[in-house]
Scaffold this active site. Structure first.
Site, PDB file in Angstrom:
ATOM      1  N   THR A 133     -13.941 -22.552   4.527  1.00 11.22           N
ATOM      2  CA  THR A 133     -15.356 -22.317   4.222  1.00 11.22           C
ATOM      3  C   THR A 133     -15.583 -22.180   2.722  1.00 11.22           C
ATOM      4  OG1 THR A 133     -15.724 -21.249   6.352  1.00 11.22           O
ATOM      5  CG2 THR A 133     -17.256 -20.685   4.579  1.00 11.22           C
ATOM      6  N   HIS A 152     -18.552 -22.332   8.856  1.00 11.63           N
ATOM      7  CA  HIS A 152     -17.615 -21.211   8.944  1.00 11.63           C
ATOM      8  C   HIS A 152     -16.246 -21.689   9.402  1.00 11.63           C
ATOM      9  CE1 HIS A 152     -17.123 -20.805  13.361  1.00 11.63           C
ATOM     10  NE2 HIS A 152     -18.292 -21.407  13.400  1.00 11.63           N
ATOM     11  N   CYS A 153     -15.251 -20.810   9.199  1.00 14.34           N
ATOM     12  CA  CYS A 153     -13.927 -20.972   9.805  1.00 14.34           C
ATOM     13  C   CYS A 153     -13.620 -19.659  10.509  1.00 14.34           C
ATOM     14  CB  CYS A 153     -12.880 -21.384   8.772  1.00 14.34           C
ATOM     15  SG  CYS A 153     -12.865 -20.387   7.260  1.00 14.34           S
ATOM     16  N   THR A 154     -12.411 -19.141  10.415  1.00  7.44           N
ATOM     17  CA  THR A 154     -12.119 -17.868  11.074  1.00  7.44           C
ATOM     18  C   THR A 154     -12.518 -16.687  10.189  1.00  7.44           C
ATOM     19  OG1 THR A 154     -10.370 -18.720  12.503  1.00  7.44           O
ATOM     20  CG2 THR A 154     -10.262 -16.397  11.946  1.00  7.44           C
ATOM     21  N   HIS A 198     -16.020 -16.282  11.546  1.00  9.84           N
ATOM     22  CA  HIS A 198     -16.357 -16.873  12.852  1.00  9.84           C
ATOM     23  C   HIS A 198     -17.496 -16.112  13.527  1.00  9.84           C
ATOM     24  CE1 HIS A 198     -14.747 -14.026  15.834  1.00  9.84           C
ATOM     25  NE2 HIS A 198     -13.719 -13.818  15.035  1.00  9.84           N
TER      26      HIS A 198
END
Length: 256
Positions: free
Chosen positions: A161, A153-155, A48
């Site tokens: 991702t 993106h993700c976390t 992130h």
């Protein structure tokens, strides 16, 4: 700082030295269709972006990043919101399921093991293929709309991702073993935030906060067995037909 930025631009590196994101990297350089390499500085994957420093933001500006595709769920996005100057954010929410399923097992009196965690991760990846296809289809529509430098993106930048990166690289003709190599780079780069999931056994956390071949293999096996392979999945499920794949190759592969 300016010298560092110029060096990065003239001599591409896969991993980029951001202070606020440990898993930010470039998909360029891998060999795709017809021996053509993926263009550098067009496609980036990351954890992130809410903790980027002003220097990090300057680097993204130097790279020309204009779009951020955010796969995080609603609560994740709200907890770590961001707004980057000159970068359009495109939310394509995929709600996280692993923690919820792990909690359900614990409430049922089950002490989680590493084997349980692997099974949960594999189930999650199969869910990407079946339940979250609309989000990945939307990602491809964005990539086809413009070749402006984009980060998705993700976390942690590893699962949602990771599957997105695999789909993009496979669509560009990058071989599966190379795709897997890119996927596993997370283990060398991503730094787990301190205190995350501290109630779970460390053997479980090591599974949940890293990647394993078995995770991505679970998704790709589902693509092969349930849809007849990546090509059929791209066309019939994600709407990326032959013309779209040719367009993708023209945008993101370097002519040789």
């Amino acid at each position: 700082m300016q010298q560092q930025l110029s060096t990065l631009s003239s001599s591409p590196t896969r991993s980029l030295p951001l202070t606020g994101a440990s898993n930010f990297r470039d998909l360029g350089g891998y060999t795709g269709h017809g021996g053509q390499p993926v263009k550098w500085r067009r496609l980036f994957r990351s954890d992130h972006l809410a903790a980027l420093t002003p220097q990090d933001q300057a680097l993204l500006a130097e790279l020309g990043v204009a779009r951020a595709v955010d796969f995080r769920g609603q609560a994740e996005s709200a907890a770590h919101a961001y707004a980057l100057p000159g970068v359009a954010r495109h939310p394509l929410a995929i709600e996280p399921t692993v923690v919820q399923r792990a909690l359900e097992l614990q409430r049922a009196g089950r002490q989680l093991t590493a084997q349980d965690a692997v099974a949960l991760m594999q189930e999650t990846y199969r869910g990407f293929v079946h339940d979250n296809a609309p989000r990945f289809a939307a990602l491809f529509r964005l990539l086809l709309a413009s070749d402006a430098p984009t980060v998705f993106h993700c976390t942690a930048g590893k699962d949602r991702t990771g599957f997105a990166a695999a789909l993009i690289l496979l669509a560009l003709g990058v071989p599966r073993d190379v795709v897997m190599h890119d996927y596993l780079l997370t283990n060398a780069l991503y730094q787990r935030p301190p205190g995350m999931g501290s109630n779970a056994p460390e053997e479980v956390l090591r599974v949940l906060w890293r990647v394993q071949e078995e995770f991505l293999d679970a998704a790709l096996h589902s693509v092969d067995s349930d849809f007849g392979g990546v090509q059929a999945y791209l066309v019939e499920v994600l709407g990326v037909d032959a013309a779209a794949q040719k367009e993708l190759a023209g945008r993101y592969l370097q002519a040789v």
